[in-house]
Design an enzyme around this catalytic site. Structure first.
Site, mmCIF file in Angstrom:
data_model
loop_
_atom_site.group_PDB
_atom_site.id
_atom_site.type_symbol
_atom_site.label_atom_id
_atom_site.label_comp_id
_atom_site.label_asym_id
_atom_site.label_seq_id
_atom_site.Cartn_x
_atom_site.Cartn_y
_atom_site.Cartn_z
ATOM 1 N N ARG A 254 -14.378 -6.785 0.595
ATOM 2 C CA ARG A 254 -13.768 -6.346 1.762
ATOM 3 C C ARG A 254 -13.018 -4.882 1.494
ATOM 4 O O ARG A 254 -12.245 -4.681 0.447
ATOM 5 C CB ARG A 254 -12.644 -7.406 2.274
ATOM 6 C CG ARG A 254 -11.801 -6.793 3.369
ATOM 7 C CD ARG A 254 -10.565 -6.209 3.212
ATOM 8 N NE ARG A 254 -9.730 -5.934 4.143
ATOM 9 C CZ ARG A 254 -8.447 -5.378 4.019
ATOM 10 N NH1 ARG A 254 -8.014 -4.882 2.863
ATOM 11 N NH2 ARG A 254 -7.684 -5.062 5.120
ATOM 12 N N GLY B 254 -10.281 -2.093 3.328
ATOM 13 C CA GLY B 254 -9.525 -1.932 4.548
ATOM 14 C C GLY B 254 -9.340 -0.664 4.807
ATOM 15 O O GLY B 254 -10.538 0.182 4.497
ATOM 16 N N ASP B 255 -8.383 -0.217 5.405
ATOM 17 C CA ASP B 255 -8.498 1.225 6.148
ATOM 18 C C ASP B 255 -8.020 2.186 5.004
ATOM 19 O O ASP B 255 -8.276 3.498 5.129
ATOM 20 C CB ASP B 255 -7.387 1.182 7.076
ATOM 21 C CG ASP B 255 -6.012 0.977 6.692
ATOM 22 O OD1 ASP B 255 -5.973 0.153 5.794
ATOM 23 O OD2 ASP B 255 -4.936 1.552 7.108
ATOM 24 N N THR C 18 0.790 -1.181 -0.068
ATOM 25 C CA THR C 18 0.064 -0.090 -0.070
ATOM 26 C C THR C 18 1.003 1.194 -0.035
ATOM 27 O O THR C 18 1.956 1.112 0.519
ATOM 28 C CB THR C 18 -0.706 0.105 1.075
ATOM 29 O OG1 THR C 18 -1.727 -1.246 1.087
ATOM 30 C CG2 THR C 18 -1.907 1.167 1.172
ATOM 31 N N GLY D 196 -5.385 -3.252 7.740
ATOM 32 C CA GLY D 196 -6.410 -2.157 7.732
ATOM 33 C C GLY D 196 -7.619 -2.099 8.756
ATOM 34 O O GLY D 196 -7.841 -1.236 9.311
ATOM 35 N N THR E 289 -0.368 1.886 6.717
ATOM 36 C CA THR E 289 -0.412 0.614 5.711
ATOM 37 C C THR E 289 -0.413 -0.458 6.711
ATOM 38 O O THR E 289 -0.015 -0.097 7.873
ATOM 39 C CB THR E 289 0.711 0.410 4.870
ATOM 40 O OG1 THR E 289 1.783 0.289 5.642
ATOM 41 C CG2 THR E 289 0.832 1.752 4.033
ATOM 42 N N GLY E 290 -0.650 -1.554 6.451
ATOM 43 C CA GLY E 290 -0.825 -2.705 7.298
ATOM 44 C C GLY E 290 -1.949 -3.360 7.273
ATOM 45 O O GLY E 290 -2.880 -3.433 6.460
HETATM 46 N N1 ASP Z 1 -3.739 -1.487 4.748
HETATM 47 C C1 ASP Z 1 -4.211 -2.106 3.538
HETATM 48 C C2 ASP Z 1 -5.279 -3.012 3.787
HETATM 49 O O1 ASP Z 1 -5.864 -3.191 4.872
HETATM 50 C C3 ASP Z 1 -2.918 -3.303 3.290
HETATM 51 C C4 ASP Z 1 -1.575 -3.116 3.281
HETATM 52 O O2 ASP Z 1 -1.312 -1.811 3.866
HETATM 53 O O3 ASP Z 1 -0.988 -3.723 3.044
HETATM 54 O O4 ASP Z 1 -6.135 -2.999 2.811
#
Ligand code: ASP
Length: 312
Positions: free
Chosen positions: A194, A196-197, A166, A220, A217-218
């Site tokens: 789905r 995410g954040d 991301t 979400g 990122t991470g």
């Molecule tokens: N934050 C993103 C999500 O949850 C994914 C990512 O950052 O890799 O969709």
């Protein structure tokens, strides 16, 4: 003026900064930087080259926020368009709405003549096929398109190691403009639909020109539940430095209960140009460029572990 971005923003940060220097606004610079990442065929977490959902469909999310007016635009589960960040920006500028998803987002992208994705990224496709083969007995493009319940497959496929990715861009211009933007293909092999954040204002993206900007990122789901980007900016509002604000948000994340909860990466910048990058994992970096620098610099993120409380 300054731009701060996640490490995969390397491919766009110099062009974005040079645009800022030539008078483009913080909002415009964020769009330029993120579009470059969306076009990076080697980045399988953003744009056309991203990993698809469990059915093999690419569903893209993006958001952008103008910290001066706190106007924002976002798209979720967008199908087949090359620059989700530009569709999100158009939502912000042209609609009385903040977030469009799925068919509505696709329809809007068509209406504004957004560029389409013209080819399938074979590396992402092959990886999807390989991972599906690990979790179903009869692998192939149609093997999981036969109406079987996807929830068990998604739980099995949801390997947090693959969540890294991301793109985040934060920018401050010399006219007081502050902007945050995010673009992603989301969690690889996610359940269709789905979000995410990344398209959630306050979760993965927030900007307020009085204080600064933050993005994540991470996993979400964590940033949505704890409103992490908004929390960081609110902490700066209450006088914390960018560094303390992100640390405070990570301390809050540690207290979340439930599975899949141990990967978060956040960046922040305050209006004085102080910046911070944190990760729950070792070895993560972020990039920044400010006035007087001829190219971007890369900096290690402060490691703030979030203990895993579930068994794989
Ligand atoms: N934050 C993103 C999500 O949850 C994914 C990512 O950052 O890799 O969709």
């Amino acid at each position: 003026m300054i731009i701060v971005a996640s490490a995969n923003g390397r491919v766009g940060i110099d062009a974005a900064f040079e645009a800022l220097e030539s008078g483009v606004s913080a909002v415009g610079a964020v769009e330029i930087g993120i579009r470059a990442v969306e076009d990076n065929a080697d980045d399988h977490t953003v744009g056309a080259a991203g990993y698809p959902n469990i059915l093999g469909e690419l569903e893209l999310d993006a958001s952008i926020m103008d910290g001066v007016t706190r106007e924002c635009g976002a798209v979720g589960a967008l199908h087949g368009f090359r620059h989700p960040i530009s569709v999100a920006l158009s939502v912000m500028r042209n609609l009385p709405h903040v977030l469009l998803v799925g068919e509505g987002a696709d329809r809007y992208a068509r209406e504004i003549g957004a560029e389409r994705i013209t080819s399938v990224n074979t590396a992402a496709r092959d990886e999807w096929r390989r991972r599906v083969a690990e979790i179903v007995t009869a692998p192939g493009d149609d093997a999981i398109g036969d109406g079987r319940p996807l929830a068990p497959l998604v739980r099995h496929a949801a390997d947090p190691e693959r969540v890294a990715g991301t793109v985040n861009f934060l920018a401050i211009d010399d006219d007081g403009g502050v902007c945050a933007g995010v673009s992603t293909s989301g969690w690889a092999l996610k359940y269709p639909g789905r979000l995410g954040d990344s398209p959630v204002i306050g979760g993965g993206c927030y900007a307020d020109a009085r204080y600064g900007a933050a993005a994540c990122t991470g996993m979400g789901e964590m940033a949505i539940r704890a409103c992490t980007a908004h929390s960081i900016v609110t902490a700066m509002r209450h006088g914390m430095s960018a560094d303390d604000a992100v640390r405070d948000a990570f301390e809050d994340l540690v207290l979340l209960g439930g599975p899949f909860l141990d990967v978060m990466n956040s960046i922040a910048v305050d209006t004085a140009g102080n910046h911070a990058g944190f990760s729950s994992l070792e070895g993560r970096t972020y990039v920044y460029r400010s006035s007087g620098m001829t190219s971007y610099d890369e900096r290690a993120r402060t490691v703030a572990p979030i203990p895993r409380r579930w068994a794989r």
